[in-house]
Design a protein around this motif. Sequence first.
Motif, PDB file in Angstrom:
ATOM      1  N   GLN A   2       0.855  -1.181   0.000  1.00  0.00           N
ATOM      2  CA  GLN A   2       0.000   0.000   0.000  1.00  0.00           C
ATOM      3  C   GLN A   2       0.895   1.237   0.000  1.00  0.00           C
ATOM      4  O   GLN A   2       1.870   1.310   0.748  1.00  0.00           O
ATOM      5  N   SER A  29       2.564   4.748   0.684  1.00  0.00           N
ATOM      6  CA  SER A  29       2.684   5.525   1.913  1.00  0.00           C
ATOM      7  C   SER A  29       3.828   6.527   1.783  1.00  0.00           C
ATOM      8  O   SER A  29       4.643   6.446   0.864  1.00  0.00           O
ATOM      9  N   THR A  43       4.277   4.606  10.174  1.00  0.00           N
ATOM     10  CA  THR A  43       3.307   4.280   9.125  1.00  0.00           C
ATOM     11  C   THR A  43       2.555   2.999   9.458  1.00  0.00           C
ATOM     12  O   THR A  43       1.377   2.857   9.134  1.00  0.00           O
ATOM     13  N   ARG A  82      -1.522   2.910   9.806  1.00  0.00           N
ATOM     14  CA  ARG A  82      -2.406   1.956   9.123  1.00  0.00           C
ATOM     15  C   ARG A  82      -3.267   1.169  10.119  1.00  0.00           C
ATOM     16  O   ARG A  82      -4.408   0.842   9.836  1.00  0.00           O
ATOM     17  N   VAL A 124      -0.688   7.373   4.781  1.00  0.00           N
ATOM     18  CA  VAL A 124      -0.839   6.024   4.233  1.00  0.00           C
ATOM     19  C   VAL A 124      -2.191   5.938   3.543  1.00  0.00           C
ATOM     20  O   VAL A 124      -3.097   6.725   3.824  1.00  0.00           O
ATOM     21  N   ARG A 165      -7.601   2.300   5.043  1.00  0.00           N
ATOM     22  CA  ARG A 165      -8.095   0.927   5.031  1.00  0.00           C
ATOM     23  C   ARG A 165      -9.403   0.864   4.246  1.00  0.00           C
ATOM     24  O   ARG A 165     -10.066   1.889   4.063  1.00  0.00           O
TER      25      ARG A 165
END
Length: 218
Positions: free
Chosen positions: A104, A106, A117, A121, A195, A198
């Motif tokens: 992902q 970031s 980070t 997350r 980041v 989700r």
Amino acid sequence: MMLKATRFQDLAPLRRSLAEAAAREALRQQQRAEAVRRALEEQNLFEKTVGPVTPLRSPTTRRWQPSEPPAPEPLQFLLDEQSVLREAMSDEFDVSTLLDVDDQLSFRRPGIGLDVTRKLRGGHWSIQRQLDLHGLRSDEAREALGQFIRLSHRTGIRCVRVVHGKGLGSPGRTPVLKGKVHSWLVQKKEVLAFVQARPAEGGAGALLVLLQPGKRRV
């Protein structure tokens, strides 16, 4: 004889005019006298009601001081701040080398560890504010984001969410605004890290942003 009669008739309008002028002057004199009489009556009534007045004795003389005029609105300051925002967040800034591209995307500022980070997350910091940039033009989104980050930092906010969208409605379904938001955030000194959100918080269409600690201002 006819000549004398004619002359007397010529004087009649003049006499009437003089008589009317004298009557008007007498009326004005009467009105002035009435006004003076009423003023004296009101003064006497006030003195009878209040009674004799004795000035207060004071060692110091107090004089009325006018209150300070209200502070001028800092219009030029606001204009300067907007100009700084536009200059400090350039669309030409190359952010690609500063992003961590793993599973992902970031970003973390130099000196910030990977644990930051990872915690971001994992929801270590609760989301305190959110900015949705859907429907804004590029210049509008840049200004809105700059003000949002600056004000959040000034009020002591640590974690925010920025929704930029997935670009599904853009021409060619290319997320143009997403890349610009990455670049703008990297240029803001208040941003420590960000980041990708989700899935439950927006996924690829949003970012979680961690801000520098700041003193809370009311």
